[in-house]
Design a protein around this motif. Structure first.
Motif, PDB file in Angstrom:
ATOM      1  N   GLY A   1       0.741  -1.357   0.256  1.00  0.00           N
ATOM      2  CA  GLY A   1      -0.225   0.092  -0.130  1.00  0.00           C
ATOM      3  C   GLY A   1       0.854   1.279  -0.168  1.00  0.00           C
ATOM      4  O   GLY A   1       1.940   1.413   0.415  1.00  0.00           O
ATOM      5  N   ALA A   2       0.295   2.405  -0.579  1.00  0.00           N
ATOM      6  CA  ALA A   2       0.870   3.564  -0.580  1.00  0.00           C
ATOM      7  C   ALA A   2       0.721   4.379   0.564  1.00  0.00           C
ATOM      8  O   ALA A   2      -0.255   4.232   1.132  1.00  0.00           O
ATOM      9  N   LEU A   3       1.541   5.276   1.254  1.00  0.00           N
ATOM     10  CA  LEU A   3       1.429   6.026   2.479  1.00  0.00           C
ATOM     11  C   LEU A   3       0.537   7.242   2.039  1.00  0.00           C
ATOM     12  O   LEU A   3       0.880   7.694   0.890  1.00  0.00           O
ATOM     13  N   GLY A   4      -0.247   7.184   2.910  1.00  0.00           N
ATOM     14  CA  GLY A   4      -1.264   8.405   2.633  1.00  0.00           C
ATOM     15  C   GLY A   4      -0.570   9.672   2.950  1.00  0.00           C
ATOM     16  O   GLY A   4       0.467   9.708   3.502  1.00  0.00           O
ATOM     17  N   ALA A   5      -1.421  10.592   2.914  1.00  0.00           N
ATOM     18  CA  ALA A   5      -0.845  12.206   3.179  1.00  0.00           C
ATOM     19  C   ALA A   5      -0.217  12.368   4.688  1.00  0.00           C
ATOM     20  O   ALA A   5       0.820  12.971   4.711  1.00  0.00           O
ATOM     21  N   ARG A   6      -0.913  11.872   5.413  1.00  0.00           N
ATOM     22  CA  ARG A   6      -0.289  11.924   6.971  1.00  0.00           C
ATOM     23  C   ARG A   6       0.380  10.775   7.453  1.00  0.00           C
ATOM     24  O   ARG A   6       0.924  11.033   8.691  1.00  0.00           O
ATOM     25  N   ALA A   7       0.811   9.720   6.670  1.00  0.00           N
ATOM     26  CA  ALA A   7       1.468   8.549   7.159  1.00  0.00           C
ATOM     27  C   ALA A   7       2.937   8.774   6.991  1.00  0.00           C
ATOM     28  O   ALA A   7       3.360   9.569   5.986  1.00  0.00           O
ATOM     29  N   THR A   8       3.545   8.130   8.020  1.00  0.00           N
ATOM     30  CA  THR A   8       5.105   8.391   7.756  1.00  0.00           C
ATOM     31  C   THR A   8       5.799   6.902   7.850  1.00  0.00           C
ATOM     32  O   THR A   8       5.255   6.077   8.623  1.00  0.00           O
ATOM     33  N   VAL A   9       6.826   6.550   7.403  1.00  0.00           N
ATOM     34  CA  VAL A   9       7.474   5.372   7.476  1.00  0.00           C
ATOM     35  C   VAL A   9       7.532   4.827   8.972  1.00  0.00           C
ATOM     36  O   VAL A   9       6.988   3.675   9.091  1.00  0.00           O
ATOM     37  N   GLU A  10       7.975   5.672   9.957  1.00  0.00           N
ATOM     38  CA  GLU A  10       8.310   5.263  11.152  1.00  0.00           C
ATOM     39  C   GLU A  10       6.849   5.135  11.811  1.00  0.00           C
ATOM     40  O   GLU A  10       6.714   4.229  12.585  1.00  0.00           O
ATOM     41  N   GLY A  11       5.854   5.856  11.516  1.00  0.00           N
ATOM     42  CA  GLY A  11       4.367   5.646  12.005  1.00  0.00           C
ATOM     43  C   GLY A  11       3.823   4.405  11.696  1.00  0.00           C
ATOM     44  O   GLY A  11       3.289   3.859  12.545  1.00  0.00           O
ATOM     45  N   VAL A  12       3.954   4.049  10.582  1.00  0.00           N
ATOM     46  CA  VAL A  12       3.402   2.749   9.923  1.00  0.00           C
ATOM     47  C   VAL A  12       4.009   1.606  10.559  1.00  0.00           C
ATOM     48  O   VAL A  12       3.272   0.729  11.110  1.00  0.00           O
ATOM     49  N   ALA A  13       5.417   1.451  10.522  1.00  0.00           N
ATOM     50  CA  ALA A  13       6.101   0.363  11.122  1.00  0.00           C
ATOM     51  C   ALA A  13       5.882   0.273  12.576  1.00  0.00           C
ATOM     52  O   ALA A  13       5.457  -0.800  13.065  1.00  0.00           O
ATOM     53  N   ARG A  14       5.624   1.382  13.650  1.00  0.00           N
ATOM     54  CA  ARG A  14       5.334   1.442  14.681  1.00  0.00           C
ATOM     55  C   ARG A  14       4.040   0.886  15.107  1.00  0.00           C
ATOM     56  O   ARG A  14       3.738   0.038  15.877  1.00  0.00           O
ATOM     57  N   HIS A  15       2.804   1.173  14.161  1.00  0.00           N
ATOM     58  CA  HIS A  15       1.726   0.821  14.296  1.00  0.00           C
ATOM     59  C   HIS A  15       1.593  -0.607  13.933  1.00  0.00           C
ATOM     60  O   HIS A  15       0.927  -1.641  14.672  1.00  0.00           O
ATOM     61  N   LEU A  16       2.271  -1.327  13.031  1.00  0.00           N
ATOM     62  CA  LEU A  16       2.027  -2.527  12.687  1.00  0.00           C
ATOM     63  C   LEU A  16       2.752  -3.614  13.750  1.00  0.00           C
ATOM     64  O   LEU A  16       2.125  -4.501  13.900  1.00  0.00           O
ATOM     65  N   VAL A  17       4.069  -3.066  14.083  1.00  0.00           N
ATOM     66  CA  VAL A  17       4.368  -3.691  15.107  1.00  0.00           C
ATOM     67  C   VAL A  17       3.818  -3.879  16.675  1.00  0.00           C
ATOM     68  O   VAL A  17       3.662  -5.009  17.104  1.00  0.00           O
ATOM     69  N   ALA A  18       3.069  -2.629  16.958  1.00  0.00           N
ATOM     70  CA  ALA A  18       2.470  -2.654  18.075  1.00  0.00           C
ATOM     71  C   ALA A  18       1.380  -3.567  17.852  1.00  0.00           C
ATOM     72  O   ALA A  18       0.695  -4.043  18.993  1.00  0.00           O
ATOM     73  N   HIS A  19       0.910  -4.017  16.854  1.00  0.00           N
ATOM     74  CA  HIS A  19      -0.338  -4.782  16.549  1.00  0.00           C
ATOM     75  C   HIS A  19       0.047  -6.271  16.112  1.00  0.00           C
ATOM     76  O   HIS A  19      -0.890  -6.928  15.379  1.00  0.00           O
ATOM     77  N   GLY A  20       1.356  -6.502  16.419  1.00  0.00           N
ATOM     78  CA  GLY A  20       1.580  -7.984  16.254  1.00  0.00           C
ATOM     79  C   GLY A  20       2.278  -8.451  14.889  1.00  0.00           C
ATOM     80  O   GLY A  20       2.574  -9.446  14.640  1.00  0.00           O
TER      81      GLY A  20
END
Length: 107
Positions: free
Chosen positions: A6-25
């Motif tokens: 998926g493409a990063l949306g306007a407000r998404a960051t690489v770090e934020g996406v990675a953190r969210h995914l890892v936090a959810h397993g």
């Protein structure tokens, strides 16, 4: 290869996406960010020619890479885990998420 892309949306960051995914397993070693020509080459090898030709999301991801933006991919997504991974990607700010299974592109 089974992968969600998926493409990063306007407000998404690489770090934020990675953190969210890892936090959810999602294991960190399954999360990859694609860039530039290498990312385009990776996308060119997903699925088969028919699924790529029929996928608006695949074209959109390529456009983001061509514009110098990052695209996220989650490797080794089991068919029964697709819904959860897509939801996590959307929650993290990913736009146009697609799943590429062994033979199909499930949008």
């Amino acid at each position: 290869m089974r992968v969600a892309v998926g493409a990063l949306g306007a407000r998404a960051t690489v770090e934020g996406v990675a953190r969210h995914l890892v936090a959810h397993g999602v294991p960190e070693d399954r999360i990859h960010f694609l860039y530039g020509d290498d990312g385009c080459e990776f996308l060119d090898n997903l699925g088969n020619w028919f699924t790529r030709a029929m996928s608006e999301q695949w074209e959109t991801a390529k456009e983001h890479l061509d514009a110098g933006e990052a695209v996220v991919s989650v490797f080794d997504v089991d068919d029964d885990d697709v819904g959860r991974i897509r939801s996590l990607l959307e929650e993290a700010g990913i736009a146009h998420a697609s799943y590429y299974g062994e033979w199909t592109n499930l949008e």
